[in-house]
Design an enzyme around this catalytic site. Structure first.
Site, PDB file in Angstrom:
ATOM      1  N   ASP A 175     137.271 143.813 -24.804  1.00 22.27           N
ATOM      2  CA  ASP A 175     137.469 142.513 -24.208  1.00 22.27           C
ATOM      3  C   ASP A 175     138.462 142.413 -23.100  1.00 22.27           C
ATOM      4  OD1 ASP A 175     138.239 139.542 -24.341  1.00 22.27           O
ATOM      5  OD2 ASP A 175     137.538 139.333 -26.176  1.00 22.27           O
ATOM      6  N   CYS A 179     123.119 131.055 -35.956  1.00 21.00           N
ATOM      7  CA  CYS A 179     123.569 130.982 -37.512  1.00 21.00           C
ATOM      8  C   CYS A 179     122.782 130.126 -38.088  1.00 21.00           C
ATOM      9  CB  CYS A 179     125.213 130.639 -37.755  1.00 21.00           C
ATOM     10  SG  CYS A 179     125.612 129.234 -36.486  1.00 21.00           S
ATOM     11  N   THR A 180     122.396 128.864 -37.345  1.00 21.94           N
ATOM     12  CA  THR A 180     121.462 128.097 -37.964  1.00 21.94           C
ATOM     13  C   THR A 180     120.122 128.535 -38.176  1.00 21.94           C
ATOM     14  OG1 THR A 180     122.723 126.258 -36.836  1.00 21.94           O
ATOM     15  CG2 THR A 180     120.920 125.721 -37.808  1.00 21.94           C
ATOM     16  N   GLY A 234     118.136 124.795 -30.775  1.00 20.42           N
ATOM     17  CA  GLY A 234     116.907 125.386 -30.689  1.00 20.42           C
ATOM     18  C   GLY A 234     116.540 126.311 -31.844  1.00 20.42           C
ATOM     19  N   ILE A 286     133.130 135.457 -33.786  1.00 21.97           N
ATOM     20  CA  ILE A 286     132.133 136.414 -34.176  1.00 21.97           C
ATOM     21  C   ILE A 286     132.855 137.761 -34.148  1.00 21.97           C
ATOM     22  CG2 ILE A 286     129.755 137.242 -34.457  1.00 21.97           C
ATOM     23  CD1 ILE A 286     130.311 134.232 -35.505  1.00 21.97           C
ATOM     24  N   ARG A 303     127.748 117.610 -34.094  1.00 19.39           N
ATOM     25  CA  ARG A 303     128.826 118.453 -34.289  1.00 19.39           C
ATOM     26  C   ARG A 303     130.021 117.503 -34.931  1.00 19.39           C
ATOM     27  NH1 ARG A 303     129.380 123.192 -31.594  1.00 19.39           N
ATOM     28  NH2 ARG A 303     127.209 124.167 -31.397  1.00 19.39           N
ATOM     29  N   ASN A 355     128.990 129.222 -41.125  1.00 24.06           N
ATOM     30  CA  ASN A 355     128.244 129.645 -39.773  1.00 24.06           C
ATOM     31  C   ASN A 355     128.928 130.796 -38.998  1.00 24.06           C
ATOM     32  OD1 ASN A 355     129.723 126.775 -39.719  1.00 24.06           O
ATOM     33  ND2 ASN A 355     130.497 127.769 -37.775  1.00 24.06           N
ATOM     34  N   THR A 405     132.712 124.494 -32.740  1.00 22.79           N
ATOM     35  CA  THR A 405     132.696 126.051 -32.257  1.00 22.79           C
ATOM     36  C   THR A 405     133.725 125.888 -30.849  1.00 22.79           C
ATOM     37  OG1 THR A 405     130.658 125.541 -30.974  1.00 22.79           O
ATOM     38  CG2 THR A 405     130.412 126.345 -33.166  1.00 22.79           C
TER      39      THR A 405
END
Length: 337
Positions: A34, A151-152, A211, A13, A233, A315, A181
Site C-alpha cells: 500500500d 458483496c451483494t 450490477g 477489505i 445507500r 458486506n 462505503t
C-alpha cells in the site's frame, strides 16, 4: 500447510481479509502493498476498527515489517503492481483489493513480480467471476486472474440458486439497502459521474446503481437476463440487506420456500447461506461469516408465484471470508495446498 498470500491495498477489505486469514490458519499473509499508508500507521489502522473492534492480538513494527501475533509480514509501498516484488516475499496468491486494478490486464501486472494468481475483491468486466457455494465447479487452474464478484452478488446468488433450482425464477427485481462505503462523501461534494453519489452519506438515503443482480447471470447462466436491481445507500457503517422480489415458475407457499432455504442452509450451503427466524436487525449480523442470512420472518408472499425474500449480509466481514475461501479453493485445485 497454508497458502502464501499477498494483499494489495490495505483498505477496508484488505484489513478484514487479514483478520479473517489469521482466524482461519490455512492462509499465511506474507506481504502487503500500500503506497499510501506508512508502516506505523498500518499498525494503528489494523489494531483499531470502529466496526469490528480492537484487534485482540499483538500488532507492532519490527525490523521494517508489520508483525501480527509474532508473524512478520513484508510491507511494500509501490504504486505500480508490476513493481511489487511478491516473489521475494514468497507470495504466490494476491488479493487485489485496491478497487483500481479490476480487469485481467491490470490485475495481471502482479504476475510480473512473481505472483502466480490474482483474486480481485470486486466485480470485474472480464475476469472469470466466482461465488463460493454457487459456481466453483467452473473454476479452471489455467485462470491466472479471477474475481470474487461483489458483496451483494455473494449475498444474492446463493439464495437465488436455491430458489431457482427448486422452483425456477421467471424474473426478479432486487433492492439492496446498503451500508456506507469508503467512496461516499461525508458532506456534499463533487461527483461528476454520479450526482446523487456526491451527496452526504450522513443524512441521506441515496439511490444508486448496482450490477450485483445482473452479475448473478454470470455465475448462474440460466438466470442471465432475468434479474436486475438497484441500491439504496444508507447512513450505517456496516451490514446490508437484500430484498429480492421474484416471480416463480413453479408455485409454492411461503412456508415451503422457507423450508427449502432452511434445508439448504443446513446442508450443501452450510456456512455460506445462513437462516434466522428471530426478530433481528442489522447490527445483529456484524461479523457474520455467512455470505447471506435468510430472514424467514421478514419475507412476504402475495401469491404462490410472487414472493419477496429478505437476506442480510455483513458486506465487509462475510465478503472477506469468501475471499479467503476462494483463495484456499483455488490453491487446492492448483495443487498448491
Amino acid at each position: 500447510m497454508a497458502v502464501k498470500v499477498g494483499i494489495n491495498g490495505f483498505g477496508r477489505i484488505g484489513r478484514i481479509v487479514l483478520r479473517n486469514a489469521l482466524q482461519l490458519g490455512n492462509i499465511e499473509v506474507v506481504a502487503i502493498n500500500d503506497p499510501f499508508i506508512a508502516l506505523d500507521y498500518m499498525v494503528y489502522m489494523f489494531k483499531y476498527d470502529t466496526v469490528h473492534g480492537r484487534y485482540k492480538g499483538t500488532v507492532e513494527v519490527k525490523d521494517g515489517k508489520l508483525v501480527v501475533d509474532g508473524h512478520a509480514i513484508t510491507v511494500f509501498a509501490e504504486k505500480n503492481p508490476a513493481d511489487i516484488k511478491w516473489g521475494s516475499a514468497g507470495a504466490d496468491y494476491i488479493v487485489e483489493s485496491t478497487g483500481v486494478f479490476t480487469t485481467v490486464e491490470k490485475a495481471s501486472l502482479h504476475l510480473q513480480g512473481g505472483a502466480k494468481k490474482v483474486v480481485i475483491s470486486a466485480p470485474s468486466a472480464d475476469a472469470p467471476m466466482f461465488v463460493v457455494g454457487v459456481n466453483l465447479d467452473k473454476y479452471d487452474s489455467k485462470y491466472q486472474v479471477i474475481s470474487n464478484a461483489s458483496c451483494t452478488t455473494n449475498c444474492l446468488a446463493p439464495l437465488a440458486k436455491v430458489i431457482h433450482d427448486k422452483y425456477g425464477i421467471a424474473e426478479g427485481l432486487m433492492t439492496t439497502v446498503h451500508a456506507t462505503t469508503a467512496t461516499q462523501k461525508t458532506v456534499d461534494g463533487p461527483s461528476h459521474k454520479d450526482w446523487r453519489g456526491g451527496r452526504s452519506v450522513n443524512n441521506n438515503i441515496i439511490p444508486s446503481s448496482t450490477g450485483a443482480a445482473k452479475a448473478v447471470g454470470k455465475v448462474i447462466p440460466s438466470l442471465n437476463g432475468r434479474l436486475t436491481g438497484l441500491a439504496f445507500r444508507v447512513p450505517t457503517l456496516d451490514v446490508s440487506v437484500v430484498d429480492l422480489v421474484v416471480r416463480l415458475e413453479k408455485e409454492a407457499s411461503y412456508d415451503e420456500i422457507v423450508a427449502t432455504v432452511k434445508e439448504a442452509s443446513e446442508g450443501p450451503l452450510k456456512g455460506i447461506l445462513g437462516f434466522t427466524d428471530e426478530s433481528v436487525v442489522s447490527t445483529d449480523f456484524t461479523g457474520a461469516n455467512e455470505s447471506s442470512i435468510f430472514d424467514s420472518k421478514a419475507g412476504i408472499a402475495i401469491s404462490k408465484s410472487f414472493v419477496k425474500l429478505i437476506a442480510w449480509y455483513d458486506n465487509e466481514w462475510g465478503y472477506s471470508r469468501r475471499v479467503c475461501d476462494l483463495l484456499v479453493y483455488a490453491a487446492k485445485q492448483d495443487g498448491a495446498l
